[in-house]
Write an enzyme that holds these catalytic residues in place. Structure first.
Site, PDB file in Angstrom:
ATOM      1  N   SER A  95       0.817  -1.139   0.046  1.00 17.35           N
ATOM      2  CA  SER A  95       0.198  -0.074   0.016  1.00 17.35           C
ATOM      3  C   SER A  95       0.979   1.313  -0.100  1.00 17.35           C
ATOM      4  CB  SER A  95      -0.940  -0.046   1.387  1.00 17.35           C
ATOM      5  OG  SER A  95      -1.895   0.990   1.188  1.00 17.35           O
ATOM      6  N   ASP A 225      -9.975  -4.920  -4.690  1.00 16.28           N
ATOM      7  CA  ASP A 225      -9.481  -3.817  -3.902  1.00 16.28           C
ATOM      8  C   ASP A 225     -10.257  -2.588  -4.017  1.00 16.28           C
ATOM      9  OD1 ASP A 225      -7.866  -1.827  -2.605  1.00 16.28           O
ATOM     10  OD2 ASP A 225      -5.933  -2.798  -3.307  1.00 16.28           O
ATOM     11  N   HIS A 254      -8.169  -5.281  -0.513  1.00 16.48           N
ATOM     12  CA  HIS A 254      -6.716  -4.391  -0.239  1.00 16.48           C
ATOM     13  C   HIS A 254      -5.667  -5.189   0.507  1.00 16.48           C
ATOM     14  CE1 HIS A 254      -4.251  -1.092  -0.478  1.00 16.48           C
ATOM     15  NE2 HIS A 254      -4.116  -0.735   0.995  1.00 16.48           N
TER      16      HIS A 254
END
Length: 274
Positions: A95, A225, A254
């Site tokens: 991320s 996601d 995610h």
């Protein structure tokens, strides 16, 4: 574990486990190196040296008022890697941590890097702009900031309870232990730091950084996601990174580092040893 002081006096907390080829881990927002412990345990047991730090303003690292930007994050990492004499490393970023890895390579090159792995990563750019029509509108990020300021503790429960792990999707079974662990890590971070990091992960353009990648790179992203939609992230990144392999986990959210951990570990191991 250990601590390291950067040139501007910020203390960074880090874990350094095992011996062997080096893997570095950069965590997501608003988490800490604790989010990587299961992964580090696995790789350390397989003969790797695993290094993960708490980004400034997160976890047990200092919470300075300044430096909450991607350039500083990457410079902090560069200083830590120099301090630990890291060479031939596989850099893994999840991320926001994927953005940190990208900016590190963009600013500091790959003299210490052998391979890169970007998981559910934010590059090249999350924000919707005329040049990035598939990005997320600024109003979404403004909403995150509003919810943060209204009640950070509740916000840090709502995110993992919903879109982060896909627990808001039909048929999903929320895992309270994951939600609680996410909340705990988030609440350890500095209020100002984690607030300002919303701007960092949403508005930092990493396009030119990706163009500078000159090492084999693995891109892993979930098709479901909801936080960093794949179309403006991994699919776009794959067009910019010279030597890459894109793995799409169908139906994955995610936070696939946790919900698809066994599969991910196997795929990353294959990539590292390949």
């Amino acid at each position: 574990m250990g601590t390291f002081t950067t040139k501007d006096g910020t203390n960074l907390y880090y874990k350094d486990w095992g011996k062997g080829p080096i893997i570095t881990f950069s965590h997501g927002w608003p988490l800490s190196s604790d989010s990587w412990e299961a992964h580090m345990f696995f790789f350390a047991s397989q003969g790797f040296r695993c290094i993960a730090h708490d980004r400034r303003g997160h976890g047990r690292s200092s919470q300075p008022s300044d430096g909450n930007d991607m350039d500083t994050y990457s410079d902090d990492l560069a200083q830590l890697m120099e301090h630990l004499n890291v060479t031939e490393a596989t850099m893994i970023g999840f991320s926001t941590g994927g953005g940190e890895v990208a900016r590190y390579i963009g600013r500091h090159g790959t003299k210490r890097v052998k391979k890169a792995v970007l998981i559910s990563a934010i590059p090249p750019l999350m924000l919707k702009t005329p040049a990035n029509p598939n990005g997320t509108p600024i109003e979404v990020f403004d909403g995150l900031r509003k919810a943060f300021l209204a009640d950070r503790s509740q916000f840090f429960r709502d995110v993992p309870s919903g879109p982060f792990y896909g627990f808001n999707l039909p048929g999903a079974k929320p895992q309270q232990s994951l939600i609680d662990f996410w909340w705990l890590q988030g609440m350890m971070g500095g209020y100002k730091n984690t607030y300002e990091c919303i701007k960092v992960f949403s508005e930092t353009d990493l396009t030119e950084d990706l163009k500078k990648f000159d090492v084999p790179t693995l891109l892993v992203h979930g098709s479901k996601d909801q936080v960093v939609p794949i179309v403006a992230a991994a699919e776009a990144a794959a067009k910019l990174v010279k030597d890459n392999k894109l793995l799409v986990y169908e139906g994955a959210p995610h936070g696939l580092v946790d919900t698809y951990r066994d599969r991910l570990l196997a795929d990353v191991m294959t990539f590292i040893r390949g």
